[in-house]
Design a protein around this motif. Structure first.
Motif, short mmCIF file in Angstrom:
data_model
loop_
_atom_site.label_atom_id
_atom_site.label_comp_id
_atom_site.label_asym_id
_atom_site.label_seq_id
_atom_site.Cartn_x
_atom_site.Cartn_y
_atom_site.Cartn_z
N GLU A 248 0.84 -1.19 0.00
CA GLU A 248 0.00 0.00 0.00
C GLU A 248 0.88 1.25 0.00
O GLU A 248 1.79 1.38 0.83
CB GLU A 248 -0.92 0.01 1.22
CG GLU A 248 -1.87 1.20 1.26
CD GLU A 248 -2.79 1.18 2.46
OE1 GLU A 248 -3.27 2.26 2.84
OE2 GLU A 248 -3.00 0.09 3.03
N GLN A 250 0.80 5.57 -0.32
CA GLN A 250 -0.01 6.78 -0.22
C GLN A 250 0.78 7.97 -0.75
O GLN A 250 1.96 8.12 -0.46
CB GLN A 250 -0.44 7.04 1.23
CG GLN A 250 -1.39 5.99 1.77
CD GLN A 250 -1.80 6.27 3.21
OE1 GLN A 250 -1.15 7.03 3.90
NE2 GLN A 250 -2.88 5.64 3.65
N THR A 289 -4.89 13.11 0.03
CA THR A 289 -4.16 11.85 0.10
C THR A 289 -4.80 10.82 -0.82
O THR A 289 -6.00 10.56 -0.74
CB THR A 289 -4.13 11.30 1.54
OG1 THR A 289 -3.50 12.25 2.39
CG2 THR A 289 -3.37 9.99 1.61
N THR A 291 -4.57 6.86 -2.16
CA THR A 291 -4.06 5.55 -1.75
C THR A 291 -4.00 4.61 -2.95
O THR A 291 -4.95 4.53 -3.73
CB THR A 291 -4.94 4.95 -0.65
OG1 THR A 291 -4.96 5.85 0.48
CG2 THR A 291 -4.40 3.60 -0.20
#
Length: 710
Positions: A248, A250, A289, A291
């Motif tokens: 993951e 960001q 933000t 992701t």
């Protein structure tokens, strides 16, 4: 006021000629009385007084006319604070040319940097051959060239200036120029600053005092506002990185514009291959933000380079941001074993047998007595199993290790007392020792799992990902004996809570590292946890989690900014070198620091990209170099706003502006020449002389006080 032809002032002596003539005429012959002239005595006294007034008035006007004529030919000039100018004496110049990336923007007059260079060259047309010129591009304010003598060489150097990343704030360039002029040889000292006055990079937080006798003039360029979208930050959100497992990521996007942007596209590239894409709505002036889940995940181990990229914009330099990802082949773990402590279950959980022969954890075991003399900085994680007590030296060693980014897993001893552990817990901010629950080796269960924070990265991949979190049932061991840890505040977080209200596993972040405090030792005397299916995953994931410091985006460098890189597992005699994205090499300064090497960057790295850190010929680390996010905000300040802001940080009262209108750039030399030479007022003195002569003529021809009646 000064005079450009001061020797002409010697002619002021001519103003005394009318006075001398007047005094000469006052020498009268001896008076002889005649009776036939007796009537002359009847002239009234008032008439004679008027004659004298006329004579003295004409005398004054003639003297003033001569004096004003002499002063006019001496070219009087207003200078100093009143005129805001300097005199005609030789000048030491400080020329600050803003060559930051924002100067690549354009308006109707062309690129800002080209305008600035043209203005600077025009201004230097007024320099004399004996003048000294210090040139300070903002990207090289800390490494200036020697002063140029005369304008020609300086103008050629100005023409060669190009925009570069990592330019210093404008205030620092002005301060460096003023410092150089403070030691200059000429009495007149002037700093001219050519910049778009980008508001976000005008000044840093460091204030300084400039010499008061150094004049500062801002010459702004650029007339248009520019919108921009930038990638300002990238973070690897996954704390545990494994080959073949999703990662993951960001990214932070900022819309430095006035209108919202819908469905704005951003992509993630890993080793040149796009692995994720996402869209977002970007509101003006707000950080957003985004992701990403990298699919396909990284399949190979080692250091990987990546970028987050957005759609092209007018300011292309911040359309991508670099990051690095470390998928380690193995992790070095130090097991510190307390006296008579059983670590066989822990050793088995970390052994290669459980990974089909792949060496994931390279473990080394020492006795607790060796802890104080061991350099912990060479290990990715440290497991402390059952120390009976900890000396102050050992506590300091462990605290420093965690501060420097290390990972610590702690298990207690049944023989410990509160003072034995509280020093360590207090140093890490973990809380305090509050005794024990239950009896070791007893079959009576004293506690069980009450609550598990399944959203924590420690449990990523442990359970079926298709299950909802509230559907997952975590197998609880039977716990016979447990340390009671009273959690501290701040960064402490309970990952597994026991039914008695105390933590089973507590996370504490301290400095750059993290510690996991376990309240149950990994032996069958404390619980049947080593026999449960949850034992190996928790230990295995804990080691990954604690040693994952280098797996995150990590030590990002900023272009043109000094910084440090910490490298573990490097001998004091090993040579460290950096290789940039264009193949250029650097040999940085380095020094040893607590089991690691600290590589000191001096701010000379300016090209964004990923830099490889080699120790001898071995690739030890990859470090991303990016732009400072502040350069992405292209909003500019007005000349007056910039002057006020710079005056505050530079503590300088006399900060002028030369704000030319578009198309008037050619007037720069003329205006500066007027500033250098002063404002000539010879025409004023010539006019005064003419007024005196006309007045003298009128009085001499029209005013006849002799005929006035009594």
């Amino acid at each position: 006021m000064t005079f450009l032809n001061p020797f002409v002032l010697l002619g002021l002596a001519a103003a005394a000629l009318p006075l001398l003539i007047h005094l000469f005429n006052l020498q009268r012959p001896r008076t002889v009385e005649f009776s036939s002239l007796q009537f002359i005595q009847q002239l009234e006294k008032r008439t004679m007084q008027r004659v004298r007034v006329k004579q003295w008035l004409l005398l004054a006007l003639r003297m003033l006319a001569i004096a004003f004529l002499v002063l006019a030919f001496s070219r009087p000039t207003l200078t100093g604070p009143v005129a805001g100018t300097v005199g005609q004496a030789n000048t030491s110049w400080g020329v600050v040319v803003d060559n930051s990336l924002s100067m690549t923007m354009r308006d109707g007059q062309g690129a800002y940097l080209d305008q600035a260079k043209a203005l600077a060259s025009n201004v230097l047309d007024t320099a004399e051959s004996d003048d000294e010129i210090f040139l300070f591009p903002t990207s090289r304010v800390d490494d200036p060239e020697p002063p140029y003598r005369g304008p020609s060489a300086a103008q050629q150097a100005i023409e060669d200036i190009e925009a570069e990343p990592g330019a210093a704030p404008l205030a620092r360039g002005i301060a460096r120029a003023a410092d150089a002029l403070n030691e200059a040889s000429h009495p007149n000292r002037e700093v001219y600053v050519f910049s778009d006055l980008q508001a976000s990079t005008l000044a840093d937080s460091i204030a300084t005092d400039l010499p008061e006798d150094v004049g500062i003039t801002l010459v702004p360029v650029g007339r248009e506002a520019h919108d921009n979208v930038a990638v300002t930050e990238v973070e690897v959100a996954s704390r545990i990185i494994e080959a073949g497992q999703p990662v993951e990521i960001q990214a932070t996007l900022v819309n430095h514009g006035t209108e919202p942007l819908d469905d704005y596209v951003a992509s993630v590239y890993l080793e040149g291959e796009r692995v994720a894409q996402s869209t977002a709505t970007l509101e003006p002036g707000i950080e957003t933000t985004v992701t990403f889940m990298a699919t396909p995940p990284p399949e190979r181990e080692g250091w990987l380079s990546g970028t987050v990229e957005i759609e092209g914009s007018a300011f292309e330099y911040d359309d991508e941001r670099h990051f690095t990802l470390h998928v380690p082949e193995e992790r070095t773990v130090l097991v510190v074993r307390g006296e008579a402590q059983d670590t066989r279950y822990l050793d088995l959980a970390l052994s290669p047998e459980l990974t089909d022969g792949d060496v994931i954890f390279q473990t080394e075991t020492i006795d607790a007595g060796q802890l104080a003399a061991t350099s912990l900085g060479t290990y990715d994680a440290v497991v402390l199993v059952g120390p009976a007590s900890l000396s102050s030296g050992e506590v300091n060693n462990l605290q420093r290790y965690v501060d420097e980014g290390g990972g610590l897993l702690f298990f207690p001893s049944e023989r410990a007392q509160a003072p034995d552990y509280d020093a360590l817990f207090d140093a890490l901010g973990a809380g305090e020792f509050a005794g024990f629950s239950g009896t070791p080796g007893d079959d009576e269960v004293t506690a069980s799992f009450e609550q598990v924070d399944l959203e924590h990265p420690l449990f990523e991949g442990v359970f079926d990902p298709t299950q909802e979190l509230d559907e997952i049932q975590v197998e609880s061991p039977d716990i016979y004996h447990a340390m009671n840890l009273q959690p501290g505040g701040g960064t402490a977080q309970t990952l597994i809570e026991l039914s008695n209200g105390f933590p089973f596993l507590q996370e504490v972040r301290h400095g750059g590292g993290v510690a996991l405090i376990g309240s149950v030792a990994p032996t069958l005397e404390w619980s049947d946890w080593p026999l449960r299916g949850i034992f190996v995953p928790i230990l295995y994931r804990s080691m990954y989690y604690l040693s994952a410091g280098e797996s995150v985006a990590g030590e990002e460098l900023l272009a043109g900014r000094p910084d440090e890189i910490r490298i573990t597992g490097v001998s004091e005699t090993a040579s460290v070198r950096l290789v940039g994205p264009d193949g250029e090499e650097w040999i940085p300064e380095q020094r040893s620091l607590f089991g690691a090497t600290l590589v000191e960057m001096d701010g000379s790295l300016r090209t964004p990209g990923v830099y490889d850190v080699y120790v001898e010929d071995e690739l030890k680390q990859r470090v991303p170099l990016n732009l400072d996010p502040e350069v992405s905000d292209l909003e500019t300040a007005s000349a007056d706003e910039a002057a006020e802001a710079l005056a505050d940080v530079l503590r300088h009262d006399e900060l002028r502006t030369l704000d030319l209108q578009a198309g008037d750039e050619r007037r720069a030399a003329e205006v500066v020449q007027a500033q250098r030479a002063g404002t000539e007022i010879w025409n004023v003195f010539l006019l005064l002389a003419l007024v005196c002569l006309i007045t003298e003529m009128l009085i001499a021809s029209r005013w006849k006080p002799e005929s006035a009646t009594s």
